[in-house]
Design a protein around this motif. Sequence first.
Motif, PDB file in Angstrom:
ATOM      1  N   GLN A 266       0.836  -1.209   0.000  1.00 48.04           N
ATOM      2  CA  GLN A 266       0.000   0.000   0.000  1.00 48.04           C
ATOM      3  C   GLN A 266       0.867   1.253   0.000  1.00 48.04           C
ATOM      4  N   ALA A 267       1.917   1.244   0.835  1.00 52.90           N
ATOM      5  CA  ALA A 267       2.789   2.420   0.941  1.00 52.90           C
ATOM      6  C   ALA A 267       3.505   2.678  -0.378  1.00 52.90           C
ATOM      7  N   MET A 268       4.011   1.606  -1.009  1.00 56.53           N
ATOM      8  CA  MET A 268       4.703   1.778  -2.294  1.00 56.53           C
ATOM      9  C   MET A 268       3.755   2.305  -3.363  1.00 56.53           C
ATOM     10  N   LEU A 269       2.564   1.773  -3.381  1.00 54.20           N
ATOM     11  CA  LEU A 269       1.563   2.217  -4.363  1.00 54.20           C
ATOM     12  C   LEU A 269       1.224   3.688  -4.144  1.00 54.20           C
ATOM     13  N   LEU A 270       1.019   4.070  -2.884  1.00 52.79           N
ATOM     14  CA  LEU A 270       0.638   5.446  -2.570  1.00 52.79           C
ATOM     15  C   LEU A 270       1.771   6.426  -2.863  1.00 52.79           C
ATOM     16  N   VAL A 271       3.013   6.001  -2.621  1.00 52.76           N
ATOM     17  CA  VAL A 271       4.149   6.877  -2.951  1.00 52.76           C
ATOM     18  C   VAL A 271       4.210   7.097  -4.458  1.00 52.76           C
ATOM     19  N   GLY A 272       4.001   6.018  -5.227  1.00 50.13           N
ATOM     20  CA  GLY A 272       3.983   6.126  -6.686  1.00 50.13           C
ATOM     21  C   GLY A 272       2.893   7.073  -7.160  1.00 50.13           C
ATOM     22  N   VAL A 273       1.687   6.910  -6.587  1.00 51.83           N
ATOM     23  CA  VAL A 273       0.562   7.778  -6.949  1.00 51.83           C
ATOM     24  C   VAL A 273       0.883   9.220  -6.568  1.00 51.83           C
ATOM     25  N   TYR A 274       1.492   9.405  -5.396  1.00 49.10           N
ATOM     26  CA  TYR A 274       1.838  10.749  -4.911  1.00 49.10           C
ATOM     27  C   TYR A 274       2.770  11.459  -5.890  1.00 49.10           C
TER      28      TYR A 274
END
Lengths: 67, 144
Positions: B20-28
Amino acid sequence: MNNHLRDLRTTRGWSQQELGERLEVSRQSVNAIETGRYDPSLPLAFRIAELFGLAIEDVFVSPSKEN
Amino acid sequence: MFSIRRDERLNAAQRRYVWQAMLLVGVYVVVLMGCTWAIRVHAPKGVELFLLSLLPSLPLLGWIGALGLYLRAERDEFIRARLVAAMIGGLGLMLAITTVWGFLENGGAVEHFPTFLTFPLWAACFGLWQCGRSIRERIGGSRA
């Protein structure tokens, strides 16, 4: 809090990892409890005592009885 | 695409959080770059500017939410206790830094601290606290 967890575990020939799996906690948790760095919650203390078929006070030393 | 190799040291809740954190950082990163570009090129006003300015904060809010969900999902009480202790330690460190900075800023001694950096600052303090604890444990051993 002092305890007899390491003795109980080694008597049964279990590694910290094996005991952790039986208790559904990490090896780090077992290590921290054995070395007195972490005092488990009452539910976990009961799980530990029940796993060895003992009463809680046979596994954990009451702080009032420690030297 | 990248993939996370199954790490036996990570439990199911930790693996879910890492994803989740990796996905959210990418989206960010994508949203931040997109919004910055849109604001510079199109110079929007009013509601559009408000929404484009707000958008990059949403993945970070999601990250905070993911951290909260992980804490609820983590069944290992020792790991949870250590994590919460480090979060509180990091929070204390961040409060100390921002309090001192605020007074210095008020007196005109330093530049303005952008408030959107509060979360990254807390994350850095959280990491520092965990590093400090690891060092303490290696040197002498301390309680969780």
